[in-house]
Design an enzyme around this catalytic site. Structure first.
Site: not given
Length: 477
Positions: A12, A40, A45, A47, A49, A336, A441
């Protein structure tokens, strides 16, 4: 005196910094950690959405589909991995099909294009690995997957190249409103700014509550995940959600943009906003729930588990806008899910607020293009030979699991806002993210970091601070 100080260098804060760098503004981003995307934004995930789940007429509902539509252009401009793979919300009970209809209507109200309900045969034709107990699904073709930390790094590098300053390892301790702006006291001294943008994620309530009488409350909500080897990546080509029931929301199963399979998360509220641990009960729980989605879970292919923390606002929506009682203090809090999907639209919204407030001139030198690190693993042999002929360091393999060369690691360190620790290299190149999880590594990467940064190997850390990997030399301890 800065025109704007942005607190927080997650997706953000960095997306806002990049949008505002389109103007002739003196901008600084303050980040308490040693790198961007260290909160965060590094563990979620991934994703994008489609936007059918958010409540209409909320900020989540208004910004999700709008942000989703911006990813194709952004991924081309900023050169980060993004794939529009589509998503399915799976229903396993005939009595719950009406809930799919409700989701479809909600999605249509949120301007989500192309959503439709599929029957069992259509679902299994698309995804043969799905449990045959499925009865129907909501299909959203605009759903996608992205690498969240590569996206954040891309935003940050482009903002930096367009004139934005970044101050890492700089924790905000206090904010004071003064006549012509704000004084921001940090662990690295004081900064003065006309406008403050609060994009501090899990700690956004602390910042707001330092200065505003209108208090915000952020709850740290932890989600645990299991990551599977690329050998399991083809088990799902689309992102698979479970239809929420009275027993809970379920977990998702999704491919990643890098070809792995990801299962999770659960949702556990925690007091400690730095608690990134996983538990056996938590991981067992998400895997058991995933058995509803997949016919078979390839447990031998699990290569790691991890957790991420989301900033859940008790207002249950994004909080975006100028604090009513503090002129010039702009909150971007409670971001979120679907925050990652909405990030591009959130940045444009904040851009609008700032432009209305400061009326800045356009930055005629703004360059929207950022070139990422060449990925040796994605090249054909001719491309590899040409690259090695230009720079022999690309001929030295460092991470065998992910096919990452020394040239890529050097680029990760030397580029704008370059990596300064092991996790910084990992997020920029994927070195250490394969099936051996840096077992082979890490020593090579420590050596390269030491050489490039001109510091002893013993001072190289995993993620900054006190996370040193070595304590001394053999026979000296």
């Amino acid at each position: 005196m800065f025109d704007i100080v942005i607190v927080g260098a997650g997706v953000i804060g960095c997306s806002i910094a990049r949008e505002l760098s389109r103007y002739n503004l003196n901008i600084c981003v303050l980040e308490k950690d040693s790198d961007v995307a260290a909160g965060t934004s590094k563990a979620n995930s991934g994703i994008v959405h489609a936007g059918f789940d958010a409540k209409p007429n909320t900020l989540k509902g208004k910004l999700n589909a709008k942000g989703n539509a911006m990813f194709d252009m952004l991924s081309k401009e900023l050169d980060f991995p993004f794939k529009r793979n589509g998503s399915l919300v799976l229903c396993f009970d005939e009595n719950d099909v009406d809930k799919l209809e409700e989701l479809k209507v909600k999605g249509e109200n949120n301007a989500v294009p192309g959503i439709e309900i599929l029957n069992k045969e259509e679902v299994l034709k698309l995804e043969p690995s799905i449990n045959e107990n499925v009865v129907a699904a909501l299909y959203a073709p605009t759903g996608g997957i992205v690498c969240p930390y590569e996206m954040t790094i891309a935003y940050a590098e482009n903002a930096y190249s367009n004139g934005v300053e970044f101050k890492l390892n700089t924790e905000v301790k206090n904010i004071e409103k003064v006549e012509d702006g704000f004084i921001i006291e940090t662990s690295e001294g004081s900064f003065k700014s006309k406008v403050v943008i609060n994009a501090a994620g899990l700690f956004a309530d602390d910042l707001n509550n330092m200065i505003s009488k209108n208090k915000i409350n952020i709850i740290a909500r932890k989600g645990e995940y299991c990551l599977f080897d690329k050998a399991a990546g083809a088990m799902a080509t689309r992102t698979l959600f479970q239809l929420p029931t009275k027993m809970g929301k379920g977990v998702l199963v999704t491919p990643t943009v890098d070809g792995n399979l990801l299962i999770g998360p659960n949702a556990v509220d925690v007091q400690d906003r730095t608690d990134m641990g996983t538990t056996q009960d938590g991981l067992d729980g998400i895997l058991n729930k995933a058995k509803m989605t997949l016919k078979e879970i390839p447990m031998r292919q699990v290569i790691t588990s991890f957790s991420g923390l989301r900033a859940h606002s008790t207002a249950d929506d994004f909080i975006i806008g100028e604090a009513e009682d503090v002129e010039g203090f702009i909150n971007v809090a409670g971001i979120e899910s679907p925050g990652l999907s909405s990030a591009p639209a959130i940045a444009k919204m904040v851009e609008g607020i700032v432009v209305e407030k400061l009326s800045p001139a356009r930055n005629e030198k703004f360059n929207p293009i950022r070139q990422g690190i060449p990925k040796f693993r994605e090249m054909d042999n001719e491309e590899r030979r040409n690259l090695i002929n230009k720079d022999s360091s690309y001929g030295k393999m460092v991470c065998r699991c992910e096919t990452v060369t020394e040239g890529e690691i050097l680029s990760a360190i030397r580029r704008p806002l370059g990596a300064r620790d092991l996790d910084g290299v990992k997020r920029r190149t994927r070195a250490g993210m394969g099936r051996c999880q840096s077992g082979f590594c890490s020593t090579k990467i420590v050596s390269i970091l030491s050489r490039e940064l001109n510091v002893p190997e013993i001072e190289i850390t995993k993620f900054g601070g006190n996370s040193r990997l070595l304590i001394g030399r053999n026979k000296e301890i």
